[in-house]
Write a protein that holds these residues in place. Structure first.
Motif, short mmCIF file in Angstrom:
data_model
loop_
_atom_site.label_atom_id
_atom_site.label_comp_id
_atom_site.label_asym_id
_atom_site.label_seq_id
_atom_site.Cartn_x
_atom_site.Cartn_y
_atom_site.Cartn_z
N CYS A 115 -1.37 -4.42 6.13
CA CYS A 115 -1.92 -3.22 5.67
C CYS A 115 -2.61 -2.78 7.23
N GLN A 116 -2.95 -1.60 7.29
CA GLN A 116 -3.16 -0.94 8.30
C GLN A 116 -3.95 -0.04 8.02
N GLY A 117 -4.50 -0.46 6.72
CA GLY A 117 -6.03 0.65 7.05
C GLY A 117 -5.54 1.85 6.47
N HIS A 118 -5.18 2.57 6.18
CA HIS A 118 -4.14 3.93 5.73
C HIS A 118 -5.74 4.64 4.64
N GLY A 119 -5.71 3.98 3.25
CA GLY A 119 -6.10 4.09 2.72
C GLY A 119 -6.06 5.42 1.31
N MET A 120 -4.86 4.63 1.33
CA MET A 120 -3.92 5.51 -0.05
C MET A 120 -4.66 4.60 -1.13
N CYS A 121 -4.63 3.28 -0.57
CA CYS A 121 -5.00 2.29 -2.41
C CYS A 121 -6.43 3.06 -3.00
N GLU A 122 -7.52 2.81 -1.64
CA GLU A 122 -8.50 3.36 -2.50
C GLU A 122 -8.70 4.49 -2.90
N THR A 147 -7.95 -2.40 8.16
CA THR A 147 -7.98 -3.06 6.89
C THR A 147 -8.45 -3.18 5.79
N VAL A 148 -8.25 -3.54 5.16
CA VAL A 148 -9.12 -2.70 3.87
C VAL A 148 -10.21 -4.06 3.24
N GLU A 149 -11.23 -3.92 2.27
CA GLU A 149 -11.77 -4.43 1.66
C GLU A 149 -11.72 -4.37 0.29
N CYS A 190 0.46 3.05 -1.68
CA CYS A 190 0.49 2.27 0.01
C CYS A 190 2.04 2.74 1.22
N PRO A 191 2.13 2.71 1.66
CA PRO A 191 2.89 3.37 2.32
C PRO A 191 2.66 2.14 3.63
N THR A 192 2.68 0.85 3.53
CA THR A 192 3.12 -0.22 3.49
C THR A 192 3.82 -1.73 2.85
N GLN A 193 3.28 -1.40 1.86
CA GLN A 193 3.83 -2.01 0.63
C GLN A 193 3.31 -3.64 1.13
N ALA A 194 1.80 -3.24 0.70
CA ALA A 194 1.12 -4.13 1.25
C ALA A 194 0.16 -4.94 -0.16
N LEU A 195 0.36 -4.05 -0.84
CA LEU A 195 -0.22 -4.81 -2.73
C LEU A 195 0.93 -5.20 -3.32
N SER A 196 -0.17 -6.19 -4.50
CA SER A 196 1.07 -6.20 -5.35
C SER A 196 -0.04 -6.69 -6.35
S1 SF4 Z 1 -3.52 -1.81 1.75
FE1 SF4 Z 1 -1.85 -0.43 1.76
S2 SF4 Z 1 -2.97 1.65 1.35
FE2 SF4 Z 1 -4.36 0.37 1.32
S3 SF4 Z 1 -5.39 0.55 3.11
FE3 SF4 Z 1 -3.80 -1.33 3.32
S4 SF4 Z 1 -1.83 0.12 4.52
FE4 SF4 Z 1 -3.58 1.78 3.19
#
Ligand code: SF4
Length: 66
Positions: free
Chosen positions: A11-18, A31-33, A54-60
């Motif tokens: 995660c790099q905090g891009h915020g697409m998930c938000e 990061t993400v909370e 998510c651009p870094t594929q950090a989520l599942s």
């Molecule tokens: S989980 Fe992915 S989309 Fe969400 S903040 Fe991290 S890098 Fe961004």
């Protein structure tokens, strides 16, 4: 319920998930909370979009027994 798993190394905090699931994710600087976890089933479409975009594929996500 659905459990969200974040790979915090990716995660790099891009915020697409938000943007896709603002009830669940709050992006921070690098990061993400998680605001909610596990998450109610009715939010599954939002979560699936967050995983997909998510651009870094950090989520599942994992379905949990109630
Ligand atoms: S989980 Fe992915 S989309 Fe969400 S903040 Fe991290 S890098 Fe961004």
């Amino acid at each position: 319920m659905i459990r969200v798993i974040v790979d915090f190394d990716l995660c790099q905090g891009h915020g697409m998930c938000e943007l896709e699931a603002p009830d669940v994710f709050a992006a921070q600087r690098d990061t993400v909370e998680l605001l909610d976890n596990p998450v109610d089933d009715f939010l599954r479409p939002d979560l699936e979009r967050a995983v997909r975009f998510c651009p870094t594929q950090a989520l599942s996500i994992v379905q949990e027994d109630d």
